[in-house]
Write an enzyme that holds these catalytic residues in place. Structure first.
Site, PDB file in Angstrom:
ATOM      1  N   ASP A 102       0.858  -1.175   0.000  1.00  0.00           N
ATOM      2  CA  ASP A 102       0.000   0.000   0.000  1.00  0.00           C
ATOM      3  C   ASP A 102       0.907   1.242   0.000  1.00  0.00           C
ATOM      4  OD1 ASP A 102      -2.303   1.576   0.278  1.00  0.00           O
ATOM      5  OD2 ASP A 102      -2.514   1.190   2.407  1.00  0.00           O
ATOM      6  N   LYS A 130      -1.267  -1.810  -4.549  1.00  0.00           N
ATOM      7  CA  LYS A 130      -2.019  -0.547  -4.608  1.00  0.00           C
ATOM      8  C   LYS A 130      -1.018   0.554  -4.958  1.00  0.00           C
ATOM      9  CE  LYS A 130      -5.615  -1.385  -1.054  1.00  0.00           C
ATOM     10  NZ  LYS A 130      -6.000  -0.957   0.320  1.00  0.00           N
TER      11      LYS A 130
END
Ligand code: IMP
Ligand code: MG
Length: 186
Positions: A102, A130
């Protein structure tokens, strides 16, 4: 932010299984004739690692680290290690297995920790990348799926330690939408 129990399936168990098999074949090809050490990041990667190792046809060893950075759903950027590697990694080809990359803080920190063990190489394999949310640069060598945003649960991923056991991956819908929130950005 609180979440209500409203799920939308984003990856079915079958889609995940097919992609994990492809990742296993790719790793098998790339490391042909070599031995690897796979290091799973607890807790999130436990199901992914279990499936991935069964899709790899190489001599391999498995170890785990446990890192803590999240409080609720937000990365604090402050990562600490609560369980270190136990295998000897010196001169070994290491593949770190992570559920989601992330902000990148977790892997940035882990890469520094692993350097101390003097491995021959370190690559990163994650189920979900992500990329758009990255705050520090982290190169992912093997990524299962690019999912730009949204909070995901299932197949090892949790919301406050719940839902890890779900066989598919689901998007969890926020209960309260912040003011000015554009749902297409979820
Ligand atoms: P990073 O340090 O921000 O890259 O955080 C990565 C960690 O945050 C992952 O190991 C996950 O455990 C957790 N994480 C990030 N996004 C999600 C999500 O959508 N659902 C569940 N956990 C997540
Ligand atoms: Mg994790």
């Amino acid at each position: 932010m609180e979440y209500k129990d409203e799920f939308k399936e984003v990856l079915s168990p079958q889609t995940i299984q097919e992609r994990v098999r492809e990742l296993g074949s790719e790793i098998t090809r790339d490391y042909a004739g070599r031995e690897v050490v796979l290091i799973g990041i607890l807790n999130g990667a436990f199901i992914f690692l279990a499936d991935l190792v069964r899709a790899i046809d190489l001599r391999l060893q498995i170890d785990f680290v446990r890192l803590v950075s999240y409080s609720g759903t937000e990365s604090t950027g402050q990562v600490t290690i609560t369980k270190d590697v136990e295998l000897v990694l010196k001169d070994k080809d290491v593949i770190v297995v992570e559920d989601i990359v992330d902000t990148g803080y977790t892997l940035e920190y882990l890469k520094e920790v692993l350097k101390l063990h003097k491995p021959a190489s370190v690559k990163i394999c994650c189920l979900i990348d992500k990329k758009e949310r990255r705050e520090v640069p982290v190169d992912v060598d093997y990524a299962g799926f690019d999912i730009p945003r949204g909070f995901l649960v299932g197949y090892g991923l949790d919301y406050e330690e719940n839902y890890r056991h779900l066989p598919g991956i689901f998007h969890l819908t926020p209960r309260y939408e912040p003011e000015g929130f554009n749902p297409s950005e979820r």
